[in-house]
Scaffold this motif. Structure first.
Motif, PDB file in Angstrom:
ATOM      1  N   ASP A  20       0.849  -1.205   0.000  1.00  0.00           N
ATOM      2  CA  ASP A  20       0.000   0.000   0.000  1.00  0.00           C
ATOM      3  C   ASP A  20       0.883   1.253   0.000  1.00  0.00           C
ATOM      4  OD1 ASP A  20      -1.638   2.148   0.657  1.00  0.00           O
ATOM      5  OD2 ASP A  20      -2.811   1.029   2.124  1.00  0.00           O
ATOM      6  N   PHE A  21       0.761   2.055  -1.080  1.00  0.00           N
ATOM      7  CA  PHE A  21       1.510   3.311  -1.168  1.00  0.00           C
ATOM      8  C   PHE A  21       0.569   4.515  -1.192  1.00  0.00           C
ATOM      9  CE2 PHE A  21       4.757   0.430  -3.076  1.00  0.00           C
ATOM     10  CZ  PHE A  21       5.800   0.721  -2.209  1.00  0.00           C
ATOM     11  N   THR A  22      -0.528   4.438  -0.435  1.00  0.00           N
ATOM     12  CA  THR A  22      -1.454   5.567  -0.388  1.00  0.00           C
ATOM     13  C   THR A  22      -0.938   6.634   0.576  1.00  0.00           C
ATOM     14  OG1 THR A  22      -2.754   4.427   1.303  1.00  0.00           O
ATOM     15  CG2 THR A  22      -3.471   4.167  -0.982  1.00  0.00           C
ATOM     16  N   ALA A  23      -1.448   7.854   0.398  1.00  0.00           N
ATOM     17  CA  ALA A  23      -0.945   9.002   1.163  1.00  0.00           C
ATOM     18  C   ALA A  23      -1.203   8.883   2.652  1.00  0.00           C
ATOM     19  CB  ALA A  23      -1.567  10.288   0.619  1.00  0.00           C
ATOM     20  N   SER A  24      -2.185   8.071   3.043  1.00  0.00           N
ATOM     21  CA  SER A  24      -2.501   7.937   4.466  1.00  0.00           C
ATOM     22  C   SER A  24      -1.350   7.326   5.254  1.00  0.00           C
ATOM     23  CB  SER A  24      -3.770   7.095   4.650  1.00  0.00           C
ATOM     24  OG  SER A  24      -3.635   5.837   4.002  1.00  0.00           O
ATOM     25  N   ASN A  25      -0.358   6.753   4.560  1.00  0.00           N
ATOM     26  CA  ASN A  25       0.819   6.210   5.235  1.00  0.00           C
ATOM     27  C   ASN A  25       1.735   7.311   5.771  1.00  0.00           C
ATOM     28  OD1 ASN A  25       1.119   3.070   4.871  1.00  0.00           O
ATOM     29  ND2 ASN A  25       0.272   3.836   2.945  1.00  0.00           N
ATOM     30  N   GLN A  76       7.485   9.865  11.290  1.00  0.00           N
ATOM     31  CA  GLN A  76       6.171   9.365  11.702  1.00  0.00           C
ATOM     32  C   GLN A  76       5.510   8.525  10.618  1.00  0.00           C
ATOM     33  OE1 GLN A  76       5.202   9.922  14.909  1.00  0.00           O
ATOM     34  NE2 GLN A  76       7.244  10.868  15.020  1.00  0.00           N
ATOM     35  N   SER A  77       6.104   8.508   9.431  1.00  0.00           N
ATOM     36  CA  SER A  77       5.502   7.777   8.314  1.00  0.00           C
ATOM     37  C   SER A  77       5.644   6.269   8.509  1.00  0.00           C
ATOM     38  CB  SER A  77       6.170   8.186   7.003  1.00  0.00           C
ATOM     39  OG  SER A  77       5.730   7.344   5.939  1.00  0.00           O
ATOM     40  N   LEU A  78       4.628   5.542   8.080  1.00  0.00           N
ATOM     41  CA  LEU A  78       4.692   4.081   8.125  1.00  0.00           C
ATOM     42  C   LEU A  78       5.698   3.552   7.107  1.00  0.00           C
ATOM     43  CD1 LEU A  78       0.871   3.295   8.468  1.00  0.00           C
ATOM     44  CD2 LEU A  78       2.610   3.168  10.260  1.00  0.00           C
ATOM     45  N   HIS A  79       6.074   4.395   6.126  1.00  0.00           N
ATOM     46  CA  HIS A  79       7.053   4.004   5.115  1.00  0.00           C
ATOM     47  C   HIS A  79       8.434   4.601   5.398  1.00  0.00           C
ATOM     48  CE1 HIS A  79       4.807   1.625   2.272  1.00  0.00           C
ATOM     49  NE2 HIS A  79       3.853   2.545   2.147  1.00  0.00           N
ATOM     50  N   ASN A 130      10.859  -0.516   9.070  1.00  0.00           N
ATOM     51  CA  ASN A 130       9.471  -0.146   9.335  1.00  0.00           C
ATOM     52  C   ASN A 130       8.595  -1.396   9.344  1.00  0.00           C
ATOM     53  OD1 ASN A 130       8.618  -0.766   6.615  1.00  0.00           O
ATOM     54  ND2 ASN A 130       9.417   1.224   5.949  1.00  0.00           N
ATOM     55  N   HIS A 131       7.333  -1.195   9.690  1.00  0.00           N
ATOM     56  CA  HIS A 131       6.438  -2.341   9.844  1.00  0.00           C
ATOM     57  C   HIS A 131       6.203  -3.077   8.529  1.00  0.00           C
ATOM     58  CE1 HIS A 131       4.580  -0.641  13.829  1.00  0.00           C
ATOM     59  NE2 HIS A 131       5.855  -0.943  13.933  1.00  0.00           N
ATOM     60  N   TYR A 132       6.208  -2.360   7.419  1.00  0.00           N
ATOM     61  CA  TYR A 132       6.060  -3.030   6.116  1.00  0.00           C
ATOM     62  C   TYR A 132       7.211  -4.011   5.907  1.00  0.00           C
ATOM     63  CZ  TYR A 132       2.240  -0.016   4.490  1.00  0.00           C
ATOM     64  OH  TYR A 132       1.023   0.611   4.330  1.00  0.00           O
ATOM     65  N   LEU A 133       8.428  -3.568   6.164  1.00  0.00           N
ATOM     66  CA  LEU A 133       9.591  -4.427   5.977  1.00  0.00           C
ATOM     67  C   LEU A 133       9.596  -5.587   6.962  1.00  0.00           C
ATOM     68  CD1 LEU A 133      12.392  -1.782   5.317  1.00  0.00           C
ATOM     69  CD2 LEU A 133      11.436  -3.414   3.691  1.00  0.00           C
ATOM     70  N   GLN A 134       9.198  -5.330   8.198  1.00  0.00           N
ATOM     71  CA  GLN A 134       9.178  -6.399   9.194  1.00  0.00           C
ATOM     72  C   GLN A 134       8.191  -7.497   8.808  1.00  0.00           C
ATOM     73  OE1 GLN A 134       9.017  -5.140  13.399  1.00  0.00           O
ATOM     74  NE2 GLN A 134       9.676  -3.109  12.743  1.00  0.00           N
ATOM     75  N   ALA A 135       7.005  -7.095   8.350  1.00  0.00           N
ATOM     76  CA  ALA A 135       5.995  -8.077   7.949  1.00  0.00           C
ATOM     77  C   ALA A 135       6.456  -8.847   6.711  1.00  0.00           C
ATOM     78  CB  ALA A 135       4.667  -7.381   7.678  1.00  0.00           C
TER      79      ALA A 135
END
Length: 571
Positions: free
Chosen positions: A326-331, A338-341, A349-354
């Motif tokens: 997911d690369f939507t702006a809400s990230n 503070q960004s999830l990305h 980050n959490h994307y990489l960990q998952a």
């Protein structure tokens, strides 16, 4: 004997899924000699990484004076698809009574996962010394085999003819009980038929149960071979026929004995039936001209193999793993901490960990280690138009990345080149993965099962289209794992999971099976990475077996994997 109308229920059919017992057979070739005069006395020690430490679980026997041993003792392990299960094989020389691989006895070691072994059936790897260099031309070969007593189920159809009448003013209401004889000679009930017989109405359609019938045709039934005879085809089986009485004092009609092997042999040919005299010992001993109290006929005896997840994997089925991010702006802006990305040098980050946790396990089951990786919800170069299924390596003709490390590298390169935007449309990527799954379905073989990992931070914008896409995908060899990243409201995702009832498309068509597993990453952010993988992948074995079983597709034949024989070591 309990009342047959009280709802006694036999063992329900069960699928053998994720957990299986695996036997590993080990051989080595070209082990180093510790000195010029004698060959080593090799032994292999197996260690499993568990609870953040290496633990010995098994070891082979010691073979004397042998540089290319083939060990006879198997190394047994419990196998779980959803766990990585790293293994180490240490080879050492036990000539001087050594019980562990000390520096002076160490001949080499290798490391791999149990998943790698079972997915390839046979693995040959070089042995490495403690300094990381190869131990000459020494190799170790590990062969995997699933251990299961049997996963067979049996379908049986019985009827009876001219049973004794036990009722004064009407005919008997017969039912039959089947018992197996235990090792202590006690009898254990394994099945009880319904009372009476099935009637047949207009057009030959089966209707209601009809009592008062001395020629009953009981309803066909299915039970595991383990339930019927403890997987021992020679185990004695006892069949008792009664006339039902509502008081619970059922009248005994007669009995006979058999074995499952006899039942199979007696019905082996098409249309062949087997018949027994139903004997009442009391009448046989007292009546001079007594023959029987009727006959019981076995009209059908078929064996159905219930395949396991490992049957499919070891038969050549590959797990085709696809990633969607997911690369939507809400990230949030990736340049912000503070960004999830956010790509922080201190912590992934959490994307990489998952991605690492789930992909690290799935890659063991894909022989080419090439994984398609897509993004959705971003503006992409060169025209910066919004895309919901773009290749994160920017090669639409070949979106595959080499191993999970390649997916991670493409993600890192992609992030600075795109503009996070929206909306969060998930249906396009589901439909994209469904294409290869549909082609796989058309082959009628169990060769490739698709798993789509969707990493997303929020509410799905195209919910109706996503529901429809999932319902269509539920009929294909495909599963969907959704990991929710961040602290958004994931109620829509839980709806897609189907845990509260079958998912339906907007037109009301239900999913053929549950193929979606949703997990919020926040529930695992303080846990070990293996905990997330274990949770999200636990359902995949069931989904694989469920799909191929529903299509009547058996696993491929296990690949031949007999290790080379060597001369017997000297005593």
């Amino acid at each position: 004997m309990s009342d047959p109308e009280m709802g006694w229920v036999p063992e329900p059919p069960a699928m053998t899924l994720g957990a299986s017992r695996v036997e590993l057979r080990v051989s080595c070739h070209g082990l180093l000699d510790r000195d010029t005069l004698t060959k080593p006395h090799p032994c292999v020690l197996l260690k499993l990484y568990s609870d953040e430490q290496w633990v010995e679980v098994e070891r082979t026997e010691v073979l004397r004076s042998c540089s290319s041993p083939v060990f006879s003792r198997v190394l047994a392990l419990e196998y779980f698809f959803e766990e990585k299960q790293p293994l180490q094989f240490h080879v050492f020389d036990a000539e001087d009574g050594a019980t562990s691989p000390r520096n002076d006895t160490f001949l080499g070691s290798t490391e791999c996962t149990l998943g790698q072994i079972v997915s390839q059936t046979k693995v040959t790897k070089p042995l490495l010394l403690k300094n990381g260099k190869t131990a000459g031309k020494s190799t170790i070969t590990i062969v995997a085999e699933e251990v299961s007593g049997t996963n067979d189920y049996v379908q049986l159809t019985f009827r009876a003819h001219k049973l004794d009448n036990k009722d004064l003013f009407s005919k008997s209401d017969p039912f039959m009980e089947i018992y197996k004889t235990n090792g202590d000679q006690s009898d254990q009930l394994v099945w009880r038929t319904e009372v009476g017989a099935w009637g047949y109405g207009e057009g030959g359609r089966k209707s209601q149960v009809v009592k008062n019938n001395l020629n009953p045709s009981w309803e066909p039934f299915r039970l595991s071979l383990h339930s019927l005879c403890s997987c021992d085809v020679h185990r004695p089986l006892k069949f008792l026929v009664y006339d039902y009485d509502s008081s619970g004092k059922h009248d005994f009609i007669g009995e006979f004995t058999s074995t499952f092997q006899e039942m199979q042999e007696g019905t082996a040919d098409p249309g062949q039936e087997m018949q027994w005299d139903c004997i009442n010992p009391k009448y046989r001993d007292k009546k001079k001209n007594y023959k029987s109290s009727g006959t019981v006929v076995l009209a059908r005896c078929t064996v159905e193999k219930v395949h396991t997840f490992l049957d499919y994997i070891m038969g050549g089925c590959q797990i085709s793993f696809t990633v969607a991010i997911d690369f939507t702006a809400s990230n949030g802006d990736p340049r912000s901490s503070q960004s999830l990305h956010c790509l922080s040098p201190r912590q992934p980050n959490h994307y990489l960990q998952a991605l690492r946790a789930v992909g690290g396990i799935c890659q063991d089951y894909d022989s080419d280690k090439l994984f398609p990786a897509f993004g959705f919800g971003a503006r992409i170069p060169p025209n910066f138009e919004v895309s919901h299924d773009f290749a994160i390596n920017f090669d639409p003709e070949n979106p595959e990345c080499e191993e999970i490390s390649g997916v991670i590298a493409s993600y890192r390169r992609c992030l600075p080149q795109i503009q996070l935007y929206g909306p969060t449309n998930v249906a396009p990527i589901i439909n994209r993965v469904a294409g290869p799954a549909q082609r796989e379905q058309s082959t009628g073989q169990a060769t490739k099962y698709s798993v789509l990992l969707v990493l997303t931070d929020g509410v799905v914008s195209d919910m109706a289209e996503t529901r429809a896409a999932i319902v269509r995908a539920s009929r294909l060899p495909m599963s969907i794992i959704i990991v929710g990243v961040g602290n958004a409201d994931f109620s829509d995702m839980r709806l897609l999971d189907g845990d509260d009832g079958p998912l339906r498309c907007p037109r009301g068509v239900p999913a053929a099976r549950d193929i979606v597993q949703f997990v919020p990453f926040r529930d695992f952010k303080d846990a070990a990475p293996s905990a997330l993988a274990k949770c999200v992948l636990a359902e995949v074995p069931r989904q694989v077996v469920e799909y191929y079983a529903s299509q009547g597709i058996s696993p491929g034949a296990p690949r031949p994997c007999t290790p080379a024989t060597t001369p017997s070591p000297s005593p």
